[in-house]
Design an enzyme around this catalytic site. Structure first.
Site, PDB file in Angstrom:
ATOM      1  N   ASP A 223       0.812  -1.214   0.000  1.00  0.00           N
ATOM      2  CA  ASP A 223       0.000   0.000   0.000  1.00  0.00           C
ATOM      3  C   ASP A 223       0.847   1.266   0.000  1.00  0.00           C
ATOM      4  OD1 ASP A 223      -2.688   1.345   0.539  1.00  0.00           O
ATOM      5  OD2 ASP A 223      -1.539   2.018   2.284  1.00  0.00           O
ATOM      6  N   GLU A 292       1.145  -0.444  -5.081  1.00  0.00           N
ATOM      7  CA  GLU A 292       0.216   0.647  -5.330  1.00  0.00           C
ATOM      8  C   GLU A 292       1.001   1.950  -5.300  1.00  0.00           C
ATOM      9  OE1 GLU A 292      -3.687   2.756  -3.282  1.00  0.00           O
ATOM     10  OE2 GLU A 292      -1.818   2.414  -2.206  1.00  0.00           O
TER      11      GLU A 292
END
Length: 600
Positions: A223, A292
């Site tokens: 993330d 990401e």
């Protein structure tokens, strides 16, 4: 040090060399993001959980999905719904426990489904033991976070160390009275950033990865990677000069000192080495790293160089809109493919938990986006509910829970809120769309569930889900796994994606045609456009739900009629018998299913 390391160990008195098995399993796999709060509620408390996921794993087999990525399930105060982690090695009770997780992975393995975990390394919760000890100044945790002294103005008001702004709006610094210093947080104030200049922090996070690998996970989605490291000298960031932006909002500044730091790439490379070493030493399947990174193209491409197999491609999210033309799409596709390393594998992300749903961003074009993800070369990524064409749910200010929206105001919250695309999965037309037996759910179910749900779409002759299933079946064919690709513009407003495989004098093609004219139909001549040979047999494989075609019907390649907004997938074969056994059986099965449903 290379990405792959041979690990030697003794087994029954013999010298055995470790080996990563099943290399490249991910290259043509369909990955599916499960948003656990909204997938399936097993215990009836209104929130999705691990047992709920386990109870529905057969859905992925039925849909043709090979791997699931589960958004955060770790212990958390849920300020940011799991992205504020208080313990990286435990499951939050709202989702279950470690035994539930192991039961999930065991069943997934039996079904042939890979399990990817969300890894959130940028920050912890302020309730994490590390942060509590850091506040108290207890070594070595005192240096686990980014602490700095601020200043005091003439009025005695404390001022933060610099002008940095949080992604969630407002200052990226919060003063802690106990420690007497400011701590940095790229996101909510309850999410203090870790200090990656500290090698102890780096070791801690490697240990977290190793822990979950030992429990059988097949990889990680990392993330918010670009935010991992910031400059140490705390230089003020310049203004972005973006018109109309509120000075408290993240886009107000140009984030050249808080994103894409060189150390970030070094850390990612070490994490990938760790995954490779684990698979090598345990003789298990290749482990996957997905990143990401909302950043520019050159910085995104650098993750390939770090060994990352799937650096998420957000071009269809960030650069393509409902107003985009066929040329825009062609540019978005070719820009990624042309800039990708020769050894890299492309990926196509159409939606996720942070962005409006595909069916809402592209009205009447949801199937078109699924077709692109499935027909283009590489990995396809599907977000929770997109296989049935779920749409955004309107959420009032009073019911808003997303901190990114709550940090604004009633006039601006809708622009910032991610709640609408996180509503519960719509399984059927029963209470709460079959998601939960609770009187209320953690966030409202979309009212359209009575007509838009999985059970109904399985029964319907034509549905988003039927299109999805047909496409995942087609991806198993050699022409999509190994075929060359070409992207063309026909008649100015028709996008053509052509996949071609030639073997033994036989040319097989899968052709996707999309009409970007919203009001006028188009006639396409595949032969004049050099898309299909005049001698080729061309047949319909599937189309978007609004364009009702006959599956398996042979079609005249010189005058294909495409209504406004229509998209269609065609099969073309020339050079020998016109249809291979596998594709014939696939079309035959679809036709039989068509007539069986019609007869019911």
């Amino acid at each position: 040090m290379g990405c792959l390391h041979a690990v030697l160990f003794l087994s029954l008195g013999s010298l055995v060399v470790g080996e990563i098995t099943n290399k490249g399993w991910w290259k043509d796999t369909v990955f599916y993001q499960i948003y656990p709060r909204s997938f399936m509620d097993y215990n009836g408390d209104g929130v999705g959980d691990l047992k709920g996921i386990t109870s529905k794993l057969e859905h992925f087999v039925d849909a043709g999905i090979g791997a699931v990525w589960i958004s955060p399930i770790y212990t958390s105060p849920m300020v940011d719904f799991g992205y504020d982690i208080a313990n990286f090695r435990e499951i939050d009770p709202i989702f279950g426990n470690l035994a539930d997780f192991q039961a999930l992975t065991a069943k997934a393995k039996q079904l042939g489904i890979k399990v990817i975990l969300d890894f959130v390394p940028n920050h912890t919760s302020d309730e994490h033991e590390w942060f509590k000890k850091s506040v108290q100044g207890i070594a070595p945790y005192d240096k686990y976070y980014v602490w700095r002294d601020g200043t005091v103005d003439d009025d005695g008001t404390r001022l933060p160390p610099n002008n940095w702004i949080s992604v969630f709006s407002g200052p990226a610094w919060t003063f802690n009275e106990q420690r007497g210093q400011w701590y940095f947080h790229q996101f909510a104030e309850q999410q203090p950033d870790l200090n990656y200049f500290n090698t102890l922090v780096q070791s801690e996070m490697k240990n977290v990865l190793s822990f979950w690998l030992s429990l059988g996970v097949d990889g990680f989605r990392v993330d918010a990677v670009p935010h991992l490291v910031e400059v140490e000298d705390l230089t003020d960031e310049p203004l972005s000069n973006t018109p109309g932006v509120n000075p408290n909002d993240y886009p107000y500044l140009d984030h050249i000192y808080t994103k894409d730091h060189e150390l970030t790439y070094q850390i990612i490379k070490e994490w990938k080495d760790l995954l490779d070493d684990y698979a090598d030493s345990t003789n298990t399947d290749e482990k996957v790293l997905m990143t990401e990174a909302y950043t520019d193209l050159p910085n995104t491409m650098r993750y390939y160089d770090c060994g990352v197999q799937i650096p998420f491609n957000f071009k269809f999210i960030m650069e393509i809109s409902n107003d985009s033309t066929a040329v825009d799409y062609k540019n978005a596709i070719e820009t990624w493919l042309d800039n990708m390393p020769k050894t890299g594998v492309a990926n196509w992300v159409m939606g996720n938990h942070d962005r409006s749903r595909t069916a809402s961003r592209f009205p009447d074009r949801a199937d078109q986006m699924t077709m692109l993800a499935m027909i283009l070369p590489g990995v396809a990524v599907t977000y929770n509910g997109e296989e049935i064409g779920m749409t955004d749910t309107w959420i009032s200010w009073a019911n808003t829970q997303d901190p990114q929206a709550c940090n604004t105001d009633p006039d601006r919250y809708e622009v910032h809120s991610r709640d609408p695309n996180r509503s519960p999965f719509q399984w059927d037309a029963t209470k709460n769309a079959g998601f939960s037996t609770s009187a209320t759910t953690w966030i409202p179910v979309n009212s359209n569930y009575l007509v838009l749900n999985l059970k109904q779409e399985k029964q319907d002759l034509i549905s988003h889900y039927k299109v999805y299933q047909a496409l995942t079946k087609l991806r198993k064919e050699t022409v999509l796994r190994e075929g060359e690709y070409e992207v063309k513009i026909v008649n100015n407003q028709v996008l053509a994606v052509i996949r071609t495989h030639v073997e033994g004098g036989v040319t097989e093609k899968v052709i996707l045609l999309i009409n970007f004219d919203n009001s006028v139909g188009k006639t396409v001549d595949l032969t004049a456009s050099s898309i299909a040979d005049k001698s080729a047999k061309t047949s319909v494989y599937t189309s978007n739900v609004q364009f009702r075609t006959t599956v398996g019907a042979e079609i005249d390649a010189t005058k294909i009629q495409l209504p406004a907004k229509a998209s269609i997938v065609l099969l073309s074969r020339s050079g020998a018998a016109h249809i291979t056994g596998s594709i014939f059986l696939m079309i035959f099965a679809l036709v039989i299913k068509h007539f069986l449903i019609q007869s019911d």
